[in-house]
Design a protein around this motif. Structure first.
Motif, mmCIF file in Angstrom:
data_model
loop_
_atom_site.group_PDB
_atom_site.id
_atom_site.type_symbol
_atom_site.label_atom_id
_atom_site.label_comp_id
_atom_site.label_asym_id
_atom_site.label_seq_id
_atom_site.Cartn_x
_atom_site.Cartn_y
_atom_site.Cartn_z
ATOM 1 N N GLU A 185 2.400 8.858 -11.016
ATOM 2 C CA GLU A 185 2.905 8.283 -12.028
ATOM 3 C C GLU A 185 3.823 6.973 -11.538
ATOM 4 O OE1 GLU A 185 6.935 8.873 -13.591
ATOM 5 O OE2 GLU A 185 7.292 10.795 -11.918
ATOM 6 N N ASP A 186 3.379 5.838 -12.363
ATOM 7 C CA ASP A 186 3.583 4.926 -11.984
ATOM 8 C C ASP A 186 5.799 4.056 -11.647
ATOM 9 O OD1 ASP A 186 1.243 3.822 -12.235
ATOM 10 O OD2 ASP A 186 1.099 2.650 -14.058
ATOM 11 N N VAL A 187 5.377 5.042 -10.074
ATOM 12 C CA VAL A 187 6.765 4.654 -9.759
ATOM 13 C C VAL A 187 8.135 3.394 -9.709
ATOM 14 C CG1 VAL A 187 9.361 5.413 -8.523
ATOM 15 C CG2 VAL A 187 7.238 7.130 -9.386
ATOM 16 N N TYR A 188 6.521 2.877 -8.301
ATOM 17 C CA TYR A 188 6.554 1.678 -8.860
ATOM 18 C C TYR A 188 5.791 0.634 -9.456
ATOM 19 C CZ TYR A 188 9.408 3.862 -4.552
ATOM 20 O OH TYR A 188 9.932 4.847 -3.393
ATOM 21 N N ARG A 189 6.735 -0.934 -9.238
ATOM 22 C CA ARG A 189 5.714 -2.021 -10.175
ATOM 23 C C ARG A 189 5.827 -2.744 -9.172
ATOM 24 N NH1 ARG A 189 5.840 -3.236 -16.286
ATOM 25 N NH2 ARG A 189 4.046 -1.711 -15.772
ATOM 26 N N VAL A 190 4.789 -3.102 -8.365
ATOM 27 C CA VAL A 190 4.961 -4.646 -7.257
ATOM 28 C C VAL A 190 4.975 -5.980 -8.134
ATOM 29 C CG1 VAL A 190 4.537 -5.393 -4.760
ATOM 30 C CG2 VAL A 190 4.622 -3.166 -5.656
ATOM 31 N N ALA A 191 5.842 -6.478 -7.644
ATOM 32 C CA ALA A 191 5.415 -8.528 -8.331
ATOM 33 C C ALA A 191 5.451 -9.155 -7.470
ATOM 34 C CB ALA A 191 5.463 -8.543 -9.402
ATOM 35 N N LEU A 192 3.805 -10.581 -7.341
ATOM 36 C CA LEU A 192 4.139 -11.651 -5.801
ATOM 37 C C LEU A 192 4.493 -12.786 -6.440
ATOM 38 C CD1 LEU A 192 0.245 -10.230 -4.498
ATOM 39 C CD2 LEU A 192 2.373 -9.704 -3.713
ATOM 40 N N LEU A 193 5.387 -12.634 -5.419
ATOM 41 C CA LEU A 193 6.155 -13.828 -5.612
ATOM 42 C C LEU A 193 6.106 -14.938 -4.901
ATOM 43 C CD1 LEU A 193 9.446 -11.845 -7.261
ATOM 44 C CD2 LEU A 193 7.442 -12.879 -8.353
ATOM 45 N N SER A 194 5.821 -16.668 -5.830
ATOM 46 C CA SER A 194 6.970 -17.399 -5.013
ATOM 47 C C SER A 194 7.465 -18.324 -5.219
ATOM 48 C CB SER A 194 5.288 -18.146 -4.142
ATOM 49 O OG SER A 194 4.759 -18.800 -5.159
ATOM 50 N N GLU A 195 8.072 -19.005 -4.701
ATOM 51 C CA GLU A 195 9.235 -20.134 -5.245
ATOM 52 C C GLU A 195 8.585 -20.806 -6.448
ATOM 53 O OE1 GLU A 195 11.501 -23.593 -4.436
ATOM 54 O OE2 GLU A 195 10.834 -23.624 -3.188
ATOM 55 N N ALA A 240 0.977 -1.399 0.003
ATOM 56 C CA ALA A 240 -0.264 0.044 0.342
ATOM 57 C C ALA A 240 1.173 1.634 0.049
ATOM 58 C CB ALA A 240 -0.870 0.383 1.447
ATOM 59 N N VAL A 241 2.263 0.740 0.392
ATOM 60 C CA VAL A 241 3.137 2.273 0.946
ATOM 61 C C VAL A 241 3.355 2.560 -1.189
ATOM 62 C CG1 VAL A 241 4.832 3.324 1.424
ATOM 63 C CG2 VAL A 241 3.734 1.825 3.254
ATOM 64 N N PHE A 242 3.474 1.520 -1.797
ATOM 65 C CA PHE A 242 4.156 1.651 -2.531
ATOM 66 C C PHE A 242 3.407 2.528 -4.066
ATOM 67 C CE2 PHE A 242 7.253 -1.451 -1.283
ATOM 68 C CZ PHE A 242 8.492 -0.617 -0.688
ATOM 69 N N GLU A 243 1.708 1.572 -4.046
ATOM 70 C CA GLU A 243 0.649 1.659 -4.407
ATOM 71 C C GLU A 243 0.582 3.720 -4.813
ATOM 72 O OE1 GLU A 243 -4.013 1.037 -4.953
ATOM 73 O OE2 GLU A 243 -2.975 0.184 -3.039
ATOM 74 N N THR A 244 0.005 4.238 -3.197
ATOM 75 C CA THR A 244 0.143 5.241 -2.791
ATOM 76 C C THR A 244 1.098 5.976 -3.385
ATOM 77 O OG1 THR A 244 -1.267 4.780 -0.349
ATOM 78 C CG2 THR A 244 -0.933 7.068 -0.592
ATOM 79 N N ALA A 245 2.307 6.052 -3.705
ATOM 80 C CA ALA A 245 3.280 6.497 -3.860
ATOM 81 C C ALA A 245 3.408 6.942 -5.009
ATOM 82 C CB ALA A 245 5.168 6.208 -3.508
#
Length: 312
Positions: free
Chosen positions: A32-42, A21-26
């Motif tokens: 602009e889209d400064v951050y893009r988050v990817a949820l990862l698992s093995e 949520a911090v990066f989304e709000t940033a």
């Protein structure tokens, strides 16, 4: 655009996702889209959380990320070889690797915290130090940055960690605006404490709570058992027994913790001389204050002040 790989595993704690949520709000604040988050698992696919529901993830693969964050769990469990291999590679290819809360155990197990300062949730700090003696655990910190590695205390401290990243990337004003939109305090400095003496005591009666309130406001006093018993309208013997039963600590130990906490806050928030702080918090002299700090915080006052300055 900065890519953030957020690593989860079965049973990870949902609160970990608050950093997203911090990066989304940033992004919203920056326009602009400064951050893009990817949820990862093995292995990718659905990964169950500690709350019982699952989230969809992508497999590790060979992607490179600017930042890799390790999700935290409610318990400490051994990491899989695949997870350890992934974080070791991330240390070579990513600008920073972050491990809020128990995520620090993953980095430590991979050998990535050897010789470094780190922190974690206060409940697991001493276990982390015992299991991995090559790192230096500072159990009373909100977060710590040591080179490429970022670690933080548990739960909401991960928000402070993420806000610190936003401040480093986009500046203090953007970080402040993100904090305002999230209705949280502008990030606590990493050197601030996870520990609160009053919260740890949690008295059951108003009578003992009144004594603690009195003590906190009058730390310069001697605060003898007789003085505190008079506040509680009890005999000294009755007071000592009731206080210990309700708080789990003797009056002397509790007062020492309150003095240490007050002195630590003065060191973190100002530049008063150590002698002045010792006098204002009832230690009388620097040597008594130093011994109390070593008993309670396991570090001398000078280290507390130094850490606060580094964090600032």
């Amino acid at each position: 655009m900065q890519t953030i790989g957020f690593v989860v595993y079965p049973g990870f704690q949902v609160m970990s996702l608050s950093t997203v949520a911090v990066f989304e709000t940033a992004n919203h604040v920056a326009g602009e889209d400064v951050y893009r988050v990817a949820l990862l698992s093995e292995h990718g696919g659905l990964v169950p959380t500690s709350a019982g529901f699952s989230i969809d993830t992508a497999p590790f693969g060979n992607r490179r990320f600017d930042t890799v964050m390790i999700g935290a769990g409610m318990e400490i469990t051994p990491s899989t070889p695949g997870l350890l291999d992934f974080v070791r590679k991330a240390m070579k290819t990513s600008r920073r690797v972050a491990a809020p809360c128990t995520g620090a155990f993953v980095l430590a197990e991979a050998g990535l915290l050897d010789g470094k300062r780190a922190t974690t949730h206060w409940a697991f700090a001493r276990t982390l130090q015992k299991d991995y003696p090559r790192l230096k655990v500072e159990e009373d910190r909100i977060f710590i940055i040591d080179g490429q590695t970022w670690t933080s205390a548990g739960m909401t401290a991960s928000i402070d960690l993420a806000l610190a990243m936003v401040e480093k990337d986009l500046g203090a004003e953007v970080a402040r605006e993100v904090a305002r939109k999230l209705v949280v305090y502008h990030r606590r400095a990493g050197g601030q404490s996870q520990f609160s003496a009053l919260l740890e005591l949690e008295p059951k009666s108003d009578r003992i709570q009144k004594v603690l309130d009195y003590a906190k406001k009058n730390l310069k006093n001697a605060l003898s058992v007789d003085e505190l018993a008079a506040v509680a309208s009890l005999s000294p013997r009755q007071f000592s027994r009731a206080f210990t039963e309700e708080t789990g600590q003797s009056p002397a130990k509790a007062i020492e913790h309150l003095r240490v906490e007050a002195a630590r806050l003065m060191m973190e928030q100002g530049r008063l001389p150590m002698d002045t702080i010792a006098n204002e918090t009832g230690f009388a002299d620097r040597e008594r204050m130093r011994r109390a700090f070593l008993r309670v915080l396991h570090q001398p006052p000078q280290a507390v002040r130094r850490n606060a300055r580094v964090a600032a």
